[in-house]
Design an enzyme around this catalytic site. Structure first.
Site, short mmCIF file in Angstrom:
data_model
loop_
_atom_site.label_atom_id
_atom_site.label_comp_id
_atom_site.label_asym_id
_atom_site.label_seq_id
_atom_site.Cartn_x
_atom_site.Cartn_y
_atom_site.Cartn_z
N ASP A 122 12.54 -15.39 -34.33
CA ASP A 122 12.28 -16.53 -35.22
C ASP A 122 12.88 -17.80 -34.61
O ASP A 122 13.62 -17.76 -33.63
CB ASP A 122 12.85 -16.26 -36.64
CG ASP A 122 14.37 -16.17 -36.68
OD1 ASP A 122 15.03 -17.11 -36.22
OD2 ASP A 122 14.91 -15.16 -37.18
N GLN A 150 18.77 -12.56 -30.12
CA GLN A 150 17.76 -11.51 -29.94
C GLN A 150 16.59 -11.76 -30.89
O GLN A 150 15.58 -11.07 -30.83
CB GLN A 150 18.36 -10.14 -30.28
CG GLN A 150 19.50 -9.74 -29.37
CD GLN A 150 20.23 -8.55 -29.93
OE1 GLN A 150 19.97 -7.40 -29.59
NE2 GLN A 150 21.16 -8.78 -30.83
N TYR A 180 2.40 -8.69 -35.78
CA TYR A 180 3.09 -9.94 -35.42
C TYR A 180 2.53 -11.15 -36.18
O TYR A 180 3.27 -12.10 -36.45
CB TYR A 180 3.04 -10.15 -33.90
CG TYR A 180 4.05 -9.26 -33.21
CD1 TYR A 180 5.41 -9.57 -33.25
CD2 TYR A 180 3.66 -8.09 -32.59
CE1 TYR A 180 6.34 -8.73 -32.66
CE2 TYR A 180 4.58 -7.24 -32.00
CZ TYR A 180 5.93 -7.57 -32.04
OH TYR A 180 6.86 -6.74 -31.47
N ARG A 192 4.47 -11.10 -39.33
CA ARG A 192 5.87 -11.52 -39.11
C ARG A 192 5.94 -13.01 -38.82
O ARG A 192 6.89 -13.68 -39.24
CB ARG A 192 6.47 -10.71 -37.95
CG ARG A 192 6.63 -9.25 -38.36
CD ARG A 192 7.46 -8.49 -37.40
NE ARG A 192 8.77 -9.12 -37.22
CZ ARG A 192 9.56 -8.87 -36.19
NH1 ARG A 192 9.18 -8.00 -35.28
NH2 ARG A 192 10.72 -9.45 -36.09
N HIS A 197 14.53 -12.03 -26.57
CA HIS A 197 13.39 -11.16 -26.86
C HIS A 197 12.12 -11.95 -27.19
O HIS A 197 11.23 -11.43 -27.86
CB HIS A 197 13.76 -10.19 -27.99
CG HIS A 197 14.83 -9.23 -27.60
ND1 HIS A 197 15.63 -8.54 -28.50
CD2 HIS A 197 15.28 -8.84 -26.36
CE1 HIS A 197 16.50 -7.78 -27.85
NE2 HIS A 197 16.31 -7.94 -26.55
N GLY A 220 25.61 -10.32 -36.74
CA GLY A 220 24.42 -9.68 -37.30
C GLY A 220 23.55 -8.91 -36.33
O GLY A 220 22.33 -8.98 -36.41
N THR A 221 24.20 -8.18 -35.43
CA THR A 221 23.40 -7.29 -34.56
C THR A 221 24.05 -5.92 -34.54
O THR A 221 25.28 -5.80 -34.51
CB THR A 221 23.24 -7.84 -33.13
OG1 THR A 221 22.70 -6.80 -32.29
CG2 THR A 221 24.53 -8.34 -32.53
N SER A 222 23.22 -4.88 -34.53
CA SER A 222 23.76 -3.51 -34.52
C SER A 222 24.22 -3.10 -33.13
O SER A 222 24.77 -2.01 -32.97
CB SER A 222 22.69 -2.54 -35.03
OG SER A 222 21.55 -2.61 -34.20
#
Ligand code: APR
Length: 227
Positions: free
Chosen positions: A89, A86, A53, A56, A104, A170-172
């Site tokens: 950032d 989600q 993390y 990231r 999240h 942009g989310t699966s």
């Protein structure tokens, strides 16, 4: 003002240089992402989880909002835009969006490892070993790991139920309960999905699919909203 709820995932930050989770080989220095993003991983190897993390966080801090983030902020002039993201950032906030709900967590914050409601801003990019909350426990990233409850989910369901337009970018749609949001919308809510891979999504036929990357898709979205 028309209430527009925009549900975003890792794909919206790709053009800012931040990778998705499931797009590449899904590995981080030989570890599956799921293996560093769990309470079990934290108990087994907190240094590894912290290093993951910290890296990231450094990447997020050096990234800049792209046209998709900026356009969503600009649309607040004409619509009651609520972002549910989600992403951990802070690119929506830095683009200027004023109503952002993080499902999240947020990479720029730390939390107590014994009381998740104790949340702190992080100075710089790193949480270091020995940095403690006011109860004396090691600070951990303020992110929701696999297997943990999603504290903002009820608020997100409420927003989805109130939406006149619900946009997914942009989310699966593979991670629950977040992926359930689209099914909470009311019957007359307009549904729009923006993703380069949109054609392969198994969603109800009423969903208007825009098979584009986020930065292009948001301009089509602006046209659809204005109709
Ligand atoms: N613009 C828009 N979408 C894109 C772009 C782009 N430029 N590039 C890729 N995508 C799409 C991919 O087609 C994919 O559908 O972004 C999506 C990313 O999916 P995931 O990597 O699964 O990310 P996400 O859905 O946000 O993951 C959900 O899983 O790992 C956990 O908690 C983490 O919040 C995360 C959750």
């Amino acid at each position: 003002m028309k209430k527009v709820v925009v549900f975003t995932g890792a794909g919206i930050s790709v053009e800012s240089g931040l990778p998705t989770f499931r797009g590449s080989d899904g590995l981080w220095e030989g570890h599956r992402v799921e293996d560093v993003a769990t309470p079990e991983a934290w108990l087994k190897d907190p240094e590894l989880v912290q290093a993951f993390y910290n890296k990231r966080r450094a990447d997020c801090l050096s990234a800049r909002p792209n046209h998709a983030h900026l356009k969503l902020a600009e649309l607040e002039k004409d619509y009651d835009i609520h972002i549910i993201t989600q992403n951990i950032d802070d690119l929506h906030e830095r683009a200027g969006s004023s109503k952002v709900l993080h499902l999240h967590g947020q990479i720029t914050k730390s939390q107590s490892s014994i009381n998740p409601s104790l949340v702190y801003d992080i100075e710089g990019a790193e949480i270091k070993r020995g940095e403690q909350c006011e109860l004396g426990s090691q600070l951990r990233p303020h992110v929701v790991w696999f297997g943990e409850a999603v504290p903002n989910m009820e608020q997100a369901y409420k927003l989805a139920r109130e939406a006149e337009v619900f946009v997914t970018i942009g989310t699966s749609l593979q991670v629950y309960p977040a992926a359930n949001l689209i099914f909470e919308t009311k019957p007359n809510c307009k549904l729009i999905l923006i993703d380069p891979n949109a054609e392969n999504y198994n969603v109800p036929p009423v969903v208007h699919k825009i098979s584009e990357k986020a930065s292009v898709g948001v301009d089509y979205l602006a046209e659809l909203l204005a109709k």
